[in-house]
Design an enzyme around this catalytic site. Structure first.
Site, short mmCIF file in Angstrom:
data_model
loop_
_atom_site.label_atom_id
_atom_site.label_comp_id
_atom_site.label_asym_id
_atom_site.label_seq_id
_atom_site.Cartn_x
_atom_site.Cartn_y
_atom_site.Cartn_z
N ILE A 34 -88.19 74.47 11.46
CA ILE A 34 -87.20 73.63 11.61
C ILE A 34 -87.27 72.67 12.74
O ILE A 34 -86.67 73.30 13.75
CB ILE A 34 -85.78 74.32 11.14
CG1 ILE A 34 -85.73 75.07 9.63
CG2 ILE A 34 -84.61 73.40 11.21
CD1 ILE A 34 -84.50 76.10 9.53
N CYS B 124 -90.06 66.63 1.47
CA CYS B 124 -90.99 66.77 2.62
C CYS B 124 -92.22 65.79 2.34
O CYS B 124 -92.90 65.70 3.32
CB CYS B 124 -91.45 68.21 2.48
SG CYS B 124 -89.87 69.37 2.34
N LYS C 74 -96.89 74.73 10.60
CA LYS C 74 -96.30 76.09 11.10
C LYS C 74 -96.04 76.08 12.56
O LYS C 74 -95.17 76.76 13.15
CB LYS C 74 -97.56 76.99 10.84
CG LYS C 74 -97.34 78.47 11.20
CD LYS C 74 -96.28 79.15 10.70
CE LYS C 74 -95.69 80.23 11.36
NZ LYS C 74 -94.62 79.67 12.31
N CYS D 80 -93.53 81.01 7.68
CA CYS D 80 -92.79 79.66 7.51
C CYS D 80 -92.93 78.76 8.44
O CYS D 80 -92.93 79.16 9.60
CB CYS D 80 -91.46 80.35 7.47
SG CYS D 80 -91.26 81.57 6.29
N SER D 81 -92.97 77.49 8.10
CA SER D 81 -92.94 76.42 9.07
C SER D 81 -91.72 76.34 9.71
O SER D 81 -90.67 76.99 9.48
CB SER D 81 -93.09 75.18 8.14
OG SER D 81 -91.97 74.88 7.31
N HIS E 40 -92.04 70.85 11.50
CA HIS E 40 -91.92 70.35 9.92
C HIS E 40 -90.74 69.56 10.08
O HIS E 40 -89.88 69.97 9.44
CB HIS E 40 -92.20 71.32 9.26
CG HIS E 40 -91.97 70.77 7.82
ND1 HIS E 40 -92.71 69.48 7.11
CD2 HIS E 40 -91.76 71.39 6.42
CE1 HIS E 40 -92.34 69.19 5.89
NE2 HIS E 40 -91.86 70.27 5.56
#
Ligand SMILES: [Zn+2]
Lengths: 136, 315
Positions: free
Chosen positions: B139, B13, B258, B136-137, B262
Protein backbone atom coordinates in the site's frame (compact mmCIF):
# COMPACT_ATOMS: atom_id res chain seq x y z
CA UNK A 1 -39.62 -4.24 6.18
CA UNK A 2 -37.64 -5.43 3.19
CA UNK A 3 -35.53 -8.54 3.59
CA UNK A 4 -31.76 -8.37 2.97
CA UNK A 5 -29.10 -10.85 1.90
CA UNK A 6 -26.02 -11.51 4.01
CA UNK A 7 -24.63 -10.04 7.22
CA UNK A 8 -23.98 -6.60 5.72
CA UNK A 9 -25.09 -4.67 2.67
CA UNK A 10 -24.12 -1.44 0.96
CA UNK A 11 -27.18 -0.65 -1.10
CA UNK A 12 -30.96 -0.66 -1.13
CA UNK A 13 -31.89 -3.98 -2.60
CA UNK A 14 -34.35 -4.47 -5.45
CA UNK A 15 -37.48 -6.53 -4.82
CA UNK A 16 -35.84 -9.64 -6.33
CA UNK A 17 -33.55 -9.84 -3.28
CA UNK A 18 -36.54 -9.54 -0.94
CA UNK A 19 -38.27 -12.44 -2.69
CA UNK A 20 -35.05 -14.50 -2.81
CA UNK A 21 -34.37 -13.91 0.90
CA UNK A 22 -37.96 -14.71 1.90
CA UNK A 23 -37.55 -18.13 0.30
CA UNK A 24 -34.07 -18.54 1.80
CA UNK A 25 -35.70 -18.09 5.24
CA UNK A 26 -38.04 -20.89 4.23
CA UNK A 27 -34.97 -23.10 3.50
CA UNK A 28 -35.30 -22.73 -0.27
CA UNK A 29 -32.28 -21.62 -2.33
CA UNK A 30 -33.57 -20.21 -5.59
CA UNK A 31 -31.94 -19.23 -8.85
CA UNK A 32 -33.74 -17.82 -11.85
CA UNK A 33 -34.29 -19.49 -15.21
CA UNK A 34 -35.37 -18.08 -18.58
CA UNK A 35 -38.24 -20.02 -20.13
CA UNK A 36 -37.29 -18.82 -23.62
CA UNK A 37 -33.78 -20.37 -23.66
CA UNK A 38 -33.71 -22.40 -20.39
CA UNK A 39 -30.51 -20.60 -19.24
CA UNK A 40 -30.12 -20.86 -15.45
CA UNK A 41 -28.73 -18.09 -13.25
CA UNK A 42 -27.41 -18.07 -9.69
CA UNK A 43 -27.39 -15.74 -7.84
CA UNK A 44 -30.84 -14.90 -9.28
CA UNK A 45 -31.20 -12.05 -11.78
CA UNK A 46 -34.12 -10.31 -13.40
CA UNK A 47 -33.01 -10.36 -17.02
CA UNK A 48 -31.66 -13.04 -19.35
CA UNK A 49 -28.19 -12.54 -20.85
CA UNK A 50 -29.58 -13.72 -24.19
CA UNK A 51 -31.83 -10.62 -24.41
CA UNK A 52 -35.12 -12.43 -23.69
CA UNK A 53 -38.01 -10.62 -22.04
CA UNK A 54 -37.89 -10.31 -18.25
CA UNK A 55 -41.38 -11.85 -17.98
CA UNK A 56 -39.74 -15.12 -19.04
CA UNK A 57 -37.57 -15.26 -15.92
CA UNK A 58 -38.85 -17.36 -13.04
CA UNK A 59 -37.45 -18.87 -9.84
CA UNK A 60 -36.23 -22.48 -9.67
CA UNK A 61 -34.64 -24.36 -6.76
CA UNK A 62 -30.88 -24.97 -7.22
CA UNK A 63 -29.05 -28.22 -6.50
CA UNK A 64 -27.56 -28.48 -2.98
CA UNK A 65 -24.70 -30.81 -3.97
CA UNK A 66 -21.42 -28.98 -4.63
CA UNK A 67 -17.74 -29.59 -5.35
CA UNK A 68 -15.06 -27.21 -4.02
CA UNK A 69 -13.28 -25.36 -6.87
CA UNK A 70 -11.20 -22.84 -4.90
CA UNK A 71 -10.98 -21.50 -1.35
CA UNK A 72 -9.16 -19.07 0.89
CA UNK A 73 -8.81 -18.69 4.64
CA UNK A 74 -9.25 -15.00 5.43
CA UNK A 75 -6.96 -14.01 8.31
CA UNK A 76 -6.80 -10.24 7.72
CA UNK A 77 -10.45 -9.33 7.15
CA UNK A 78 -12.33 -6.23 6.05
CA UNK A 79 -13.68 -4.22 9.05
CA UNK A 80 -17.14 -5.72 8.62
CA UNK A 81 -15.84 -9.24 9.34
CA UNK A 82 -12.78 -8.53 11.52
CA UNK A 83 -14.24 -10.23 14.61
CA UNK A 84 -15.02 -13.41 12.65
CA UNK A 85 -11.53 -14.11 11.22
CA UNK A 86 -10.18 -16.58 10.40
CA UNK A 87 -12.95 -17.92 8.15
CA UNK A 88 -13.09 -19.86 4.90
CA UNK A 89 -14.48 -18.34 1.69
CA UNK A 90 -15.12 -20.99 -0.97
CA UNK A 91 -16.32 -21.26 -4.53
CA UNK A 92 -18.33 -24.40 -5.15
CA UNK A 93 -19.76 -25.79 -8.35
CA UNK A 94 -23.28 -27.12 -7.95
CA UNK A 95 -24.45 -30.33 -9.59
CA UNK A 96 -26.32 -28.27 -12.21
CA UNK A 97 -23.11 -26.45 -13.20
CA UNK A 98 -23.82 -23.13 -11.45
CA UNK A 99 -21.06 -21.73 -9.22
CA UNK A 100 -21.54 -20.11 -5.81
CA UNK A 101 -19.24 -18.10 -3.54
CA UNK A 102 -20.03 -18.61 0.15
CA UNK A 103 -18.49 -19.38 3.54
CA UNK A 104 -17.45 -22.98 4.15
CA UNK A 105 -18.21 -23.80 7.80
CA UNK A 106 -18.01 -26.83 10.08
CA UNK A 107 -14.66 -28.12 8.84
CA UNK A 108 -12.14 -29.79 11.09
CA UNK A 109 -9.14 -29.80 8.74
CA UNK A 110 -7.83 -27.77 5.80
CA UNK A 111 -10.31 -27.77 2.88
CA UNK A 112 -9.28 -29.65 -0.27
CA UNK A 113 -10.20 -28.56 -3.79
CA UNK A 114 -12.44 -31.31 -5.19
CA UNK A 115 -14.08 -32.13 -1.83
CA UNK A 116 -17.85 -32.59 -1.74
CA UNK A 117 -19.96 -29.97 0.02
CA UNK A 118 -23.60 -29.16 0.72
CA UNK A 119 -25.16 -25.73 0.16
CA UNK A 120 -27.40 -24.76 3.10
CA UNK A 121 -29.74 -21.86 3.85
CA UNK A 122 -29.34 -20.01 7.14
CA UNK A 123 -31.57 -17.41 8.77
CA UNK A 124 -29.46 -14.71 10.49
CA UNK A 125 -32.35 -12.71 12.06
CA UNK A 126 -35.88 -11.59 11.13
CA UNK A 127 -34.53 -9.37 8.36
CA UNK A 128 -31.53 -11.25 7.01
CA UNK A 129 -30.60 -14.70 5.68
CA UNK A 130 -27.56 -16.18 3.92
CA UNK A 131 -26.38 -19.44 2.36
CA UNK A 132 -23.25 -21.39 3.25
CA UNK A 133 -21.35 -24.55 2.44
CA UNK A 134 -20.72 -27.41 4.84
CA UNK A 135 -18.66 -30.54 4.23
CA UNK A 136 -20.66 -33.67 3.32
CA UNK B 1 -0.39 24.22 -15.37
CA UNK B 2 -3.60 26.06 -14.44
CA UNK B 3 -5.70 26.66 -17.51
CA UNK B 4 -4.40 23.65 -19.44
CA UNK B 5 -7.33 21.32 -20.29
CA UNK B 6 -7.43 18.22 -18.03
CA UNK B 7 -9.30 14.93 -17.94
CA UNK B 8 -9.51 12.41 -15.10
CA UNK B 9 -9.43 8.70 -15.94
CA UNK B 10 -10.36 5.84 -13.59
CA UNK B 11 -10.13 2.05 -14.11
CA UNK B 12 -9.25 0.84 -10.59
CA UNK B 13 -5.65 -0.51 -10.51
CA UNK B 14 -5.49 -0.31 -14.34
CA UNK B 15 -6.01 3.46 -14.26
CA UNK B 16 -2.44 4.25 -15.34
CA UNK B 17 -2.59 2.38 -18.63
CA UNK B 18 -6.20 3.49 -19.16
CA UNK B 19 -4.91 7.07 -18.99
CA UNK B 20 -2.10 6.32 -21.48
CA UNK B 21 -4.63 4.69 -23.85
CA UNK B 22 -6.95 7.70 -23.50
CA UNK B 23 -4.09 10.09 -24.33
CA UNK B 24 -2.97 7.88 -27.24
CA UNK B 25 -6.44 8.08 -28.77
CA UNK B 26 -6.69 11.85 -28.26
CA UNK B 27 -3.45 12.22 -30.24
CA UNK B 28 -4.22 9.60 -32.90
CA UNK B 29 -7.60 11.20 -33.58
CA UNK B 30 -5.92 14.54 -34.18
CA UNK B 31 -7.69 16.19 -31.23
CA UNK B 32 -4.41 17.01 -29.44
CA UNK B 33 -0.72 17.09 -30.39
CA UNK B 34 0.68 16.21 -26.98
CA UNK B 35 -0.72 14.93 -23.70
CA UNK B 36 1.06 14.72 -20.35
CA UNK B 37 -0.16 11.58 -18.53
CA UNK B 38 0.26 11.79 -14.75
CA UNK B 39 -0.59 9.05 -12.24
CA UNK B 40 -0.42 9.69 -8.51
CA UNK B 41 -1.82 8.03 -5.43
CA UNK B 42 -1.60 8.69 -1.70
CA UNK B 43 -2.76 5.51 -0.01
CA UNK B 44 -1.14 5.82 3.40
CA UNK B 45 -3.63 8.49 4.50
CA UNK B 46 -5.76 5.64 5.87
CA UNK B 47 -4.59 2.62 7.90
CA UNK B 48 -4.35 -0.90 6.44
CA UNK B 49 -7.71 -2.02 7.91
CA UNK B 50 -9.57 0.83 6.21
CA UNK B 51 -7.64 0.27 2.96
CA UNK B 52 -8.53 -3.46 3.13
CA UNK B 53 -12.22 -2.63 3.61
CA UNK B 54 -12.23 -0.15 0.73
CA UNK B 55 -10.34 -2.47 -1.62
CA UNK B 56 -12.64 -5.42 -0.80
CA UNK B 57 -15.31 -3.43 -2.62
CA UNK B 58 -13.43 -4.21 -5.84
CA UNK B 59 -15.46 -7.43 -5.86
CA UNK B 60 -19.16 -8.01 -6.47
CA UNK B 61 -20.93 -5.85 -3.87
CA UNK B 62 -24.31 -7.53 -3.77
CA UNK B 63 -23.49 -11.25 -3.67
CA UNK B 64 -19.77 -11.68 -2.81
CA UNK B 65 -18.77 -8.75 -0.62
CA UNK B 66 -21.27 -9.83 2.11
CA UNK B 67 -19.03 -12.86 2.75
CA UNK B 68 -16.11 -10.63 3.75
CA UNK B 69 -13.83 -11.78 0.95
CA UNK B 70 -10.89 -9.35 0.99
CA UNK B 71 -9.09 -8.28 -2.19
CA UNK B 72 -6.19 -10.69 -1.44
CA UNK B 73 -8.92 -13.28 -0.78
CA UNK B 74 -10.16 -13.13 -4.38
CA UNK B 75 -6.62 -13.81 -5.67
CA UNK B 76 -6.20 -16.51 -3.01
CA UNK B 77 -9.23 -18.30 -4.51
CA UNK B 78 -7.38 -18.29 -7.85
CA UNK B 79 -4.20 -19.52 -6.10
CA UNK B 80 -5.79 -22.59 -4.48
CA UNK B 81 -7.49 -23.41 -7.77
CA UNK B 82 -4.20 -23.11 -9.72
CA UNK B 83 -2.37 -25.16 -7.07
CA UNK B 84 -4.95 -27.96 -7.25
CA UNK B 85 -5.12 -27.96 -11.05
CA UNK B 86 -1.41 -27.73 -11.88
CA UNK B 87 0.51 -28.64 -8.73
CA UNK B 88 1.71 -25.08 -8.21
CA UNK B 89 3.23 -24.85 -4.72
CA UNK B 90 3.53 -22.22 -1.99
CA UNK B 91 7.28 -22.23 -2.62
CA UNK B 92 6.65 -21.16 -6.24
CA UNK B 93 4.42 -18.30 -5.08
CA UNK B 94 7.02 -17.18 -2.54
CA UNK B 95 9.81 -17.35 -5.16
CA UNK B 96 8.00 -14.60 -7.10
CA UNK B 97 8.22 -12.34 -4.05
CA UNK B 98 11.88 -13.21 -3.47
CA UNK B 99 12.76 -12.23 -7.06
CA UNK B 100 10.79 -8.99 -6.96
CA UNK B 101 12.39 -7.98 -3.67
CA UNK B 102 15.82 -8.88 -5.09
CA UNK B 103 15.37 -6.33 -7.89
CA UNK B 104 13.42 -3.83 -5.81
CA UNK B 105 16.40 -3.64 -3.44
CA UNK B 106 18.46 -2.37 -6.41
CA UNK B 107 15.84 0.22 -7.49
CA UNK B 108 16.29 3.59 -5.79
CA UNK B 109 12.64 4.45 -6.52
CA UNK B 110 11.28 1.30 -4.83
CA UNK B 111 9.07 1.58 -1.74
CA UNK B 112 10.49 -1.43 0.15
CA UNK B 113 14.16 -1.83 -0.78
CA UNK B 114 14.88 -5.05 1.04
CA UNK B 115 15.96 -8.54 -0.05
CA UNK B 116 14.01 -11.43 1.47
CA UNK B 117 14.90 -15.12 1.70
CA UNK B 118 12.63 -17.92 0.49
CA UNK B 119 12.31 -19.09 4.09
CA UNK B 120 11.19 -15.64 5.29
CA UNK B 121 8.78 -15.37 2.38
CA UNK B 122 7.18 -18.72 3.17
CA UNK B 123 6.82 -18.20 6.92
CA UNK B 124 5.39 -14.67 6.96
CA UNK B 125 2.12 -13.72 8.65
CA UNK B 126 -1.01 -15.02 6.87
CA UNK B 127 -3.31 -12.56 5.08
CA UNK B 128 -5.60 -14.82 3.03
CA UNK B 129 -4.34 -18.41 2.76
CA UNK B 130 -2.32 -19.36 0.76
CA UNK B 131 -1.20 -15.72 0.49
CA UNK B 132 0.86 -14.23 3.31
CA UNK B 133 2.19 -10.71 3.64
CA UNK B 134 5.14 -11.44 1.29
CA UNK B 135 2.66 -12.53 -1.41
CA UNK B 136 0.88 -9.15 -1.33
CA UNK B 137 1.83 -5.89 -3.03
CA UNK B 138 2.37 -2.79 -0.96
CA UNK B 139 0.00 0.00 0.00
CA UNK B 140 2.09 2.84 -1.37
CA UNK B 141 2.25 6.55 -2.04
CA UNK B 142 3.75 7.32 -5.42
CA UNK B 143 3.58 8.98 -8.78
CA UNK B 144 4.78 8.61 -12.36
CA UNK B 145 4.35 10.56 -15.59
CA UNK B 146 4.95 10.19 -19.32
CA UNK B 147 4.66 12.71 -22.14
CA UNK B 148 2.84 11.37 -25.22
CA UNK B 149 3.14 13.18 -28.51
CA UNK B 150 2.74 12.73 -32.27
CA UNK B 151 5.47 10.79 -34.06
CA UNK B 152 6.22 13.86 -36.18
CA UNK B 153 6.80 16.00 -33.08
CA UNK B 154 8.63 13.50 -30.87
CA UNK B 155 12.14 14.55 -31.92
CA UNK B 156 11.33 18.09 -30.77
CA UNK B 157 11.29 16.80 -27.20
CA UNK B 158 13.89 14.01 -27.26
CA UNK B 159 16.44 12.29 -29.47
CA UNK B 160 15.35 8.91 -28.12
CA UNK B 161 11.56 8.57 -28.20
CA UNK B 162 9.85 5.30 -27.26
CA UNK B 163 7.03 4.06 -29.50
CA UNK B 164 3.68 2.54 -28.54
CA UNK B 165 3.51 -0.41 -30.97
CA UNK B 166 0.55 -2.27 -29.54
CA UNK B 167 -2.42 -1.82 -27.21
CA UNK B 168 -4.80 -4.55 -26.09
CA UNK B 169 -7.69 -4.45 -23.66
CA UNK B 170 -9.73 -7.19 -22.01
CA UNK B 171 -12.26 -7.75 -19.25
CA UNK B 172 -13.97 -10.44 -17.19
CA UNK B 173 -17.07 -11.07 -15.07
CA UNK B 174 -17.64 -8.99 -11.95
CA UNK B 175 -18.44 -12.10 -9.88
CA UNK B 176 -15.66 -14.65 -9.37
CA UNK B 177 -18.30 -17.39 -9.28
CA UNK B 178 -19.36 -16.59 -12.86
CA UNK B 179 -15.94 -17.52 -14.29
CA UNK B 180 -15.50 -20.82 -16.12
CA UNK B 181 -11.99 -21.19 -14.65
CA UNK B 182 -10.35 -19.68 -11.55
CA UNK B 183 -6.87 -20.59 -12.80
CA UNK B 184 -6.59 -17.84 -15.42
CA UNK B 185 -7.49 -14.24 -16.21
CA UNK B 186 -9.45 -14.27 -19.47
CA UNK B 187 -9.02 -10.51 -19.80
CA UNK B 188 -5.23 -10.88 -19.91
CA UNK B 189 -5.47 -13.47 -22.69
CA UNK B 190 -7.77 -11.21 -24.74
CA UNK B 191 -5.67 -8.08 -24.16
CA UNK B 192 -2.41 -9.86 -24.99
CA UNK B 193 -3.77 -11.30 -28.23
CA UNK B 194 -4.86 -7.91 -29.53
CA UNK B 195 -1.70 -6.11 -28.37
CA UNK B 196 0.54 -8.68 -30.12
CA UNK B 197 -1.59 -8.45 -33.26
CA UNK B 198 -1.45 -4.65 -33.36
CA UNK B 199 2.33 -4.69 -32.80
CA UNK B 200 2.83 -7.49 -35.30
CA UNK B 201 4.74 -9.63 -32.81
CA UNK B 202 4.36 -12.81 -30.77
CA UNK B 203 4.87 -13.46 -27.08
CA UNK B 204 8.40 -14.75 -27.64
CA UNK B 205 9.43 -11.46 -29.29
CA UNK B 206 9.06 -9.68 -25.93
CA UNK B 207 12.46 -8.99 -24.30
CA UNK B 208 11.25 -7.68 -20.95
CA UNK B 209 7.88 -7.59 -19.20
CA UNK B 210 6.34 -5.51 -16.46
CA UNK B 211 3.40 -7.55 -15.19
CA UNK B 212 0.71 -6.74 -12.63
CA UNK B 213 1.96 -8.69 -9.59
CA UNK B 214 -0.58 -7.31 -7.12
CA UNK B 215 -0.18 -10.78 -5.57
CA UNK B 216 2.46 -13.43 -6.31
CA UNK B 217 -0.14 -15.73 -7.91
CA UNK B 218 -1.04 -12.86 -10.27
CA UNK B 219 2.50 -12.89 -11.71
CA UNK B 220 2.25 -16.65 -12.32
CA UNK B 221 -1.17 -16.26 -13.97
CA UNK B 222 0.20 -13.39 -16.12
CA UNK B 223 3.22 -15.43 -17.27
CA UNK B 224 0.79 -18.02 -18.63
CA UNK B 225 -2.03 -15.78 -19.86
CA UNK B 226 0.42 -13.47 -21.71
CA UNK B 227 1.68 -16.53 -23.59
CA UNK B 228 5.22 -16.69 -22.14
CA UNK B 229 4.49 -20.13 -20.66
CA UNK B 230 2.02 -22.94 -21.24
CA UNK B 231 -0.77 -23.14 -18.68
CA UNK B 232 0.52 -24.74 -15.49
CA UNK B 233 4.25 -24.34 -16.26
CA UNK B 234 4.93 -20.84 -14.91
CA UNK B 235 5.36 -21.92 -11.28
CA UNK B 236 8.30 -24.27 -11.97
CA UNK B 237 9.82 -21.61 -14.30
CA UNK B 238 9.83 -19.12 -11.42
CA UNK B 239 11.67 -21.62 -9.18
CA UNK B 240 14.12 -22.17 -12.05
CA UNK B 241 14.83 -18.38 -12.05
CA UNK B 242 13.74 -18.07 -15.68
CA UNK B 243 12.21 -14.66 -14.94
CA UNK B 244 15.47 -13.18 -13.61
CA UNK B 245 17.77 -11.12 -15.87
CA UNK B 246 19.53 -13.68 -18.07
CA UNK B 247 16.54 -16.03 -17.94
CA UNK B 248 13.97 -16.77 -20.64
CA UNK B 249 11.90 -13.62 -19.98
CA UNK B 250 12.95 -11.09 -17.32
CA UNK B 251 9.85 -9.96 -15.41
CA UNK B 252 9.43 -7.08 -12.99
CA UNK B 253 13.14 -6.43 -12.64
CA UNK B 254 12.29 -3.05 -11.09
CA UNK B 255 10.76 -4.81 -8.06
CA UNK B 256 7.20 -4.97 -9.39
CA UNK B 257 4.15 -4.01 -7.38
CA UNK B 258 5.51 -6.23 -4.61
CA UNK B 259 8.67 -4.27 -3.80
CA UNK B 260 8.63 -1.13 -5.94
CA UNK B 261 5.11 -0.55 -4.65
CA UNK B 262 1.54 -0.26 -5.91
CA UNK B 263 0.19 3.29 -5.79
CA UNK B 264 -2.88 2.19 -7.80
CA UNK B 265 -3.30 4.98 -10.36
CA UNK B 266 0.45 5.43 -10.86
CA UNK B 267 1.32 1.76 -11.43
CA UNK B 268 0.57 1.46 -15.17
CA UNK B 269 2.50 4.65 -15.88
CA UNK B 270 5.40 3.56 -13.70
CA UNK B 271 5.63 0.43 -15.88
CA UNK B 272 6.02 2.68 -18.95
CA UNK B 273 8.71 4.73 -17.21
CA UNK B 274 10.66 1.58 -16.28
CA UNK B 275 10.35 0.10 -19.78
CA UNK B 276 11.59 3.37 -21.31
CA UNK B 277 14.73 3.12 -19.18
CA UNK B 278 15.25 -0.52 -20.13
CA UNK B 279 14.71 0.07 -23.86
CA UNK B 280 17.23 2.93 -23.81
CA UNK B 281 19.78 0.90 -21.83
CA UNK B 282 19.60 3.23 -18.83
CA UNK B 283 18.70 0.70 -16.12
CA UNK B 284 22.26 0.26 -14.80
CA UNK B 285 22.68 -2.91 -12.73
CA UNK B 286 19.11 -3.97 -13.51
CA UNK B 287 19.60 -3.64 -17.28
CA UNK B 288 18.30 -6.39 -19.56
CA UNK B 289 20.96 -6.45 -22.30
CA UNK B 290 19.72 -5.41 -25.73
CA UNK B 291 16.07 -5.10 -24.71
CA UNK B 292 14.19 -3.70 -27.70
CA UNK B 293 10.56 -4.78 -27.09
CA UNK B 294 8.89 -4.26 -23.71
CA UNK B 295 5.46 -5.38 -22.49
CA UNK B 296 3.38 -3.72 -19.77
CA UNK B 297 0.46 -5.63 -18.22
CA UNK B 298 -1.90 -3.73 -15.93
CA UNK B 299 -4.95 -5.26 -14.21
CA UNK B 300 -7.87 -3.52 -12.51
CA UNK B 301 -9.87 -5.18 -9.70
CA UNK B 302 -9.77 -8.97 -10.17
CA UNK B 303 -9.44 -8.84 -13.96
CA UNK B 304 -12.48 -6.71 -14.83
CA UNK B 305 -10.07 -4.27 -16.50
CA UNK B 306 -6.91 -5.52 -18.23
CA UNK B 307 -4.61 -3.46 -20.45
CA UNK B 308 -1.51 -4.71 -22.27
CA UNK B 309 0.91 -2.25 -23.90
CA UNK B 310 3.81 -3.03 -26.23
CA UNK B 311 6.63 -0.46 -26.29
CA UNK B 312 9.72 -0.35 -28.49
CA UNK B 313 12.58 1.90 -29.63
CA UNK B 314 11.04 1.92 -33.10
CA UNK B 315 12.94 1.11 -36.25
ZN1 LIG C 1 -33.18 -16.43 -22.27
Amino acid sequence: MSLKFGEISYEDYPSLINDFTAQLMDDKIMGTQCSDCNEKYFPPRTSCENFHKSQSMGFFEVSREAVLKGFTIIHFAPDSHADKAPYVVAIGELADGLKVLAHLVGITSQPKVGMKMKLKAQKINDERAIYKFTPV
Amino acid sequence: MTGIPTIRVESACATGTAAIITAYNMIKSGFRDSVLVIGAEKMTAVDSAVATTLMARAGDLRWEFPFGCSFPGYYALMATSHMAEFGTTKEMLSAVGVKNHHYGAKNKYAHLRKEITLEEAMKAVQIAYPLNIYDCSLISDGGAAVLLTKESMAKKYTDTPIYIDGIGMGSDTMRMSDRASLSELKGTQTAARSAYKMAGIEANDVDIAEVHDCFTIAEILAMEDLGFYEKGTAGPAVLDQQTYIGGKIPINVDGGLKSKGHPLGATGISQAVELRKQLLGEANDRQVDGASVGLSHNVGQTGQFVNVMIYSRGN
